[in-house]
Scaffold this active site. Structure first.
Site, PDB file in Angstrom:
ATOM      1  N   ALA A 106       0.861  -1.189   0.000  1.00 19.09           N
ATOM      2  CA  ALA A 106       0.000   0.000   0.000  1.00 19.09           C
ATOM      3  C   ALA A 106       0.898   1.238   0.000  1.00 19.09           C
ATOM      4  O   ALA A 106       2.073   1.170   0.364  1.00 19.09           O
ATOM      5  CB  ALA A 106      -0.916   0.016   1.216  1.00 19.09           C
ATOM      6  N   PHE A 107       0.349   2.379  -0.414  1.00 19.52           N
ATOM      7  CA  PHE A 107       1.197   3.567  -0.598  1.00 19.52           C
ATOM      8  C   PHE A 107       1.787   4.063   0.718  1.00 19.52           C
ATOM      9  O   PHE A 107       2.764   4.798   0.725  1.00 19.52           O
ATOM     10  CB  PHE A 107       0.398   4.691  -1.281  1.00 19.52           C
ATOM     11  CG  PHE A 107      -0.259   5.654  -0.346  1.00 19.52           C
ATOM     12  CD1 PHE A 107      -1.485   5.382   0.212  1.00 19.52           C
ATOM     13  CD2 PHE A 107       0.374   6.845  -0.006  1.00 19.52           C
ATOM     14  CE1 PHE A 107      -2.085   6.272   1.086  1.00 19.52           C
ATOM     15  CE2 PHE A 107      -0.212   7.741   0.866  1.00 19.52           C
ATOM     16  CZ  PHE A 107      -1.443   7.448   1.416  1.00 19.52           C
ATOM     17  N   LYS A 108       1.215   3.648   1.843  1.00 21.37           N
ATOM     18  CA  LYS A 108       1.728   4.135   3.125  1.00 21.37           C
ATOM     19  C   LYS A 108       3.180   3.718   3.359  1.00 21.37           C
ATOM     20  O   LYS A 108       3.874   4.313   4.178  1.00 21.37           O
ATOM     21  CB  LYS A 108       0.822   3.671   4.257  1.00 21.37           C
ATOM     22  CG  LYS A 108      -0.524   4.393   4.206  1.00 21.37           C
ATOM     23  CD  LYS A 108      -1.403   4.103   5.394  1.00 21.37           C
ATOM     24  CE  LYS A 108      -2.646   4.974   5.377  1.00 21.37           C
ATOM     25  NZ  LYS A 108      -3.516   4.716   4.210  1.00 21.37           N
ATOM     26  N   ASP A 109       3.653   2.730   2.611  1.00 24.27           N
ATOM     27  CA  ASP A 109       5.064   2.343   2.707  1.00 24.27           C
ATOM     28  C   ASP A 109       6.009   3.498   2.376  1.00 24.27           C
ATOM     29  O   ASP A 109       7.103   3.577   2.930  1.00 24.27           O
ATOM     30  CB  ASP A 109       5.374   1.189   1.745  1.00 24.27           C
ATOM     31  CG  ASP A 109       4.847  -0.147   2.264  1.00 24.27           C
ATOM     32  OD1 ASP A 109       4.703  -0.295   3.485  1.00 24.27           O
ATOM     33  OD2 ASP A 109       4.582  -1.036   1.428  1.00 24.27           O
ATOM     34  N   LEU A 112       6.051   5.323   5.668  1.00 22.41           N
ATOM     35  CA  LEU A 112       6.354   4.568   6.889  1.00 22.41           C
ATOM     36  C   LEU A 112       7.635   3.732   6.795  1.00 22.41           C
ATOM     37  O   LEU A 112       8.139   3.257   7.798  1.00 22.41           O
ATOM     38  CB  LEU A 112       5.161   3.697   7.285  1.00 22.41           C
ATOM     39  CG  LEU A 112       4.062   4.533   7.962  1.00 22.41           C
ATOM     40  CD1 LEU A 112       2.753   3.765   8.039  1.00 22.41           C
ATOM     41  CD2 LEU A 112       4.493   4.972   9.354  1.00 22.41           C
TER      42      LEU A 112
END
Ligand SMILES: *Cc1c(COP(=O)(O)O)cnc(C)c1O
Length: 482
Positions: A106-109, A112
Site C-alpha cells: 500500500a502507498f503508506k510504505d 512509513l
C-alpha cells in the site's frame, strides 16, 4: 527551514523537533514556514532515491546530507523492487502512479518505510537518548506499514492495536506475523473507534507518561499528522511528472492533473506542496467514497462531519475528520487564528464554514468528487475489461472521479493499494463469486486475470503467527505500560 504550528504561527521549531514531537501544542500541526524551491531541470533525470534526497533536503534542513542519501537509498531502492514511483499508461491521457510496490503493498510504505529512520536521526540531531515507544491504533493498512518500518530499529519500540475481527484476514496476518524483537501486536475487542479511543486516552493520560519516564521511555505516534509522514509523499508527484515528460506525453512545463483517493488528506496535500515548490500541477482532484465530507467541503466551503458514517469497500478512506486538511487551511488562509477558530468550531459543533477568500484559493487548485461502492466496482470491471488494467477498490474510486474532472491535461491517478490486498471485493467487482478466504480469492484472482499476487501477501499463509492476545479497550493502558 523552521516549522510553525497551524494554531500558533509564533511558534518556531526545527525539522527534527517537529518530527520528534509529532503534534504541536493545542493540537496544532507542524507546517514548513516556506516552500523550498524545486529545480525541475536539474532533477528530471534523477533516480527515485536521488530525487527523494533532493526534495527532503529542502525541508529537513537540520539533517546531514549523508544521512538523507543513505536513508533514501536504503528505503526506495531494492525494498521497492526498483518500482518506486512506477507510472503506467492505462488509456489515452490517463496514467496510474502505482504506489504499492513496497513491502506491505500500500502507498503508506513510502512514508512509513522512511519516517522511522527520520525519527531515529532526529533524536540523534537533538541529542536525545531515551527509548521511543510508538503506539498505533489501526483499521488495517497503517498498522502493518508501521510495524514493517519500525521493526528492528534501535531505541524504538512499537505496539499496534487493531480491532478484533475488524480487519481483513490478510491485514490481520500481515500484522500478527511481523518479525522483530521490538514489536507488539494486540487485538482489541470492539471496532476501530474503540481501539483508537483507547490509544488516544493513553496519550492523554499524564500518569502513563510519568510512569514511563521513570524507565526513560517516551510515547510517540506514527500517525499521519506527523510531518515526517507527509514529506516523503511529495517526491512521487515530481517523479511521475518527469516520467510523463520523458515519454513526451507532455511538453516540458505543461500542467498535469492528479486525482487522489483521499481519506486523511495527507497524500493529496503532498501534491499541493509539490505544486507550491514549482511543479506544474494543474488540478488536484480529491476523490472520496460515500463518506464524502471533503467533496462537500471543497465544493461549498462548509465542512460538516455531522453525518452517517458508512463502511465501504475502500476502508482506508472511511474517515469523517480529515486531519491534514488543517495544514491546507493554514497555508491558504495564512492565519493561525482563523484555523484555530475553525478547528474549535469543528470540535464543539461538528462543523465550520471558511471565508469566501479561503474557499476561492482552495478551489484554484482543488476539485472534488465521490463514488459509491457500486460505481467503484463498475470502474474496476470497466478498467479491466476495456483497458486490461486491474486496480484495487480505493484506486477505482479515483478512476471514477477522474473521469468527471478531465480538463484536457493528462491525468495521473494515484494507485494506492495492490488489488491483491482486497481480493474478494475485486473479484466480486469482476463478476466472479469470491471464495470465503482471502487466500483462495487471491488464487482465483490470479487465475481470472493472469496477474500474480505479490509474494509478501502470498507467503503470509505459511508464516508463524507470533501474536494472539485479545484485550479489552480498558486494557490498552496496561499494554502500553509493559
Ligand atoms: C491511507 C489510504 C488512502 C488515503 O490516504 P490519505 O493520505 O489518508 O488521504 C487511500 N488508499 C489507501 C489504499 C490507503 O491505505
Amino acid at each position: 527551514m523552521q516549522y510553525q504550528s497551524t494554531r500558533d504561527s509564533r511558534l518556531r521549531v526545527s525539522a527534527s523537533e517537529a518530527i520528534v514531537r509529532g503534534l504541536a501544542p493545542q493540537s496544532g500541526l507542524f507546517v514548513p514556514e516556506t516552500f523550498p524551491q524545486a529545480y525541475l531541470n536539474a532533477w528530471k533525470h534523477l533516480s527515485y532515491p536521488e530525487l527523494a534526497q533532493k526534495v527532503l533536503a529542502g525541508y529537513l534542513t537540520d539533517y546531514r546530507a549523508e544521512f538523507l542519501k543513505q536513508a533514501t537509498e536504503s528505503t526506495y531502492g531494492a525494498a521497492f523492487g526498483g518500482n518506486a514511483g512506477r507510472t503506467v499508461c492505462v488509456r489515452d491521457g490517463v496514467y496510474a502512479l502505482e504506489l504499492w510496490h513496497g513491502p506491505t503493498c500500500a502507498f503508506k510504505d513510502y512514508a512509513l518505510q522512511l519516517m522511522p529512520k527520520l525519527l531515529v536521526e532526529a533524536k540523534h540531531n537533538l541529542g536525545r537518548k531515551e527509548t521511543t515507544r510508538i503506539l498505533v491504533a489501526t483499521s488495517g493498512d497503517t498498522g502493518k506499514a508501521a510495524l514493517a518500518g519500525y521493526a528492528g530499529l534501535d531505541g524504538i519500540e512499537i505496539s499496534v492495536f487493531y480491532p478484533n475481527a475488524g480487519t481483513s484476514e490478510i491485514q490481520r496476518l500481515q500484522m500478527v506475523t511481523q518479525r522483530g524483537e521490538n514489536v507488539q501486536v494486540y487485538a482489541v475487542e470492539g471496532n476501530f473507534d474503540d481501539a483508537q479511543t483507547g490509544v488516544k486516552r493513553v496519550f492523554a493520560d499524564a500518569s502513563v507518561a510519568e510512569e514511563l519516564e521513570k524507565r526513560d521511555i517516551r510515547l510517540s505516534s506514527a500517525n499521519s499528522i506527523n510531518w515526517g509522514r507527509l514529506v516523503p509523499q511529495i517526491v512521487y508527484y515530481f517523479y511521475a511528472y518527469f516520467r510523463l515528460a520523458e515519454q513526451s506525453v507532455i511538453d516540458w512545463g505543461a500542467p498535469v492533473d492528479f486525482c487522489v483517493p483521499t481519506g486523511n488528506f495527507g497524500d493529496i496535500l503532498a501534491g499541493y506542496y509539490a505544486k507550491q515548490m514549482g511543479l506544474p500541477v494543474g488540478k488536484l482532484i480529491c476523490a472520496s467514497n460515500k463518506n464524502n465530507v471533503l467533496t462537500d467541503f471543497i465544493r461549498t466551503g462548509t465542512y460538516d462531519a455531522r453525518r452517517t458514517f458508512y463502511k465501504t469497500t475502500s476502508p482506508s478512506m472511511d474517515i469523517l475528520i480529515s486531519s491534514n486538511l488543517e495544514r491546507l487551511l493554514y497555508h491558504v488562509s495564512g492565519s493561525s487564528e482563523k484555523v484555530a477558530g475553525w478547528m474549535q468550531e469543528l470540535a464543539q459543533t461538528g462543523r465550520y464554514t471558511v471565508d469566501p477568500d479561503t474557499l476561492a484559493r482552495i478551489q484554484e487548485t482543488f476539485s472534488a468528487g465521490f463514488a459509491g461502492d457500486e460505481e467503484s466496482a463498475a470502474e474496476i470491471r470497466a478498467r479491466f475489461e476495456l483497458d486490461h488494467y486491474l486496480c484495487d477498490t480505493h484506486t477505482a474510486v479515483a478512476f471514477r472521479v477522474a473521469e468527471t474532472c478531465r480538463s484536457g491535461a493528462p491525468m495521473v491517478v494515484l494507485s494506492t493499494a495492490s488489488p491483491f490486498k482486497f481480493p474478494r471485493d475485486v473479484l466480486s467487482a469482476l463478476g466472479i463469486t469470491a471464495p470465503a478466504s482471502d487466500f483462495d480469492a487471491m488464487a482465483v484472482l490470479t487465475e481470472a486475470t493472469g496477474q500474480k499476487a505479490p509474494k509478501s501477501l502470498q507467503e503470509l499463509n505459511s508464516l508463524p503467527v507470533r501474536f494472539t492476545e485479545v484485550i479489552a479497550p480498558d486494557e490498552i493502558r496496561a499494554a502500553a505500560l509493559r
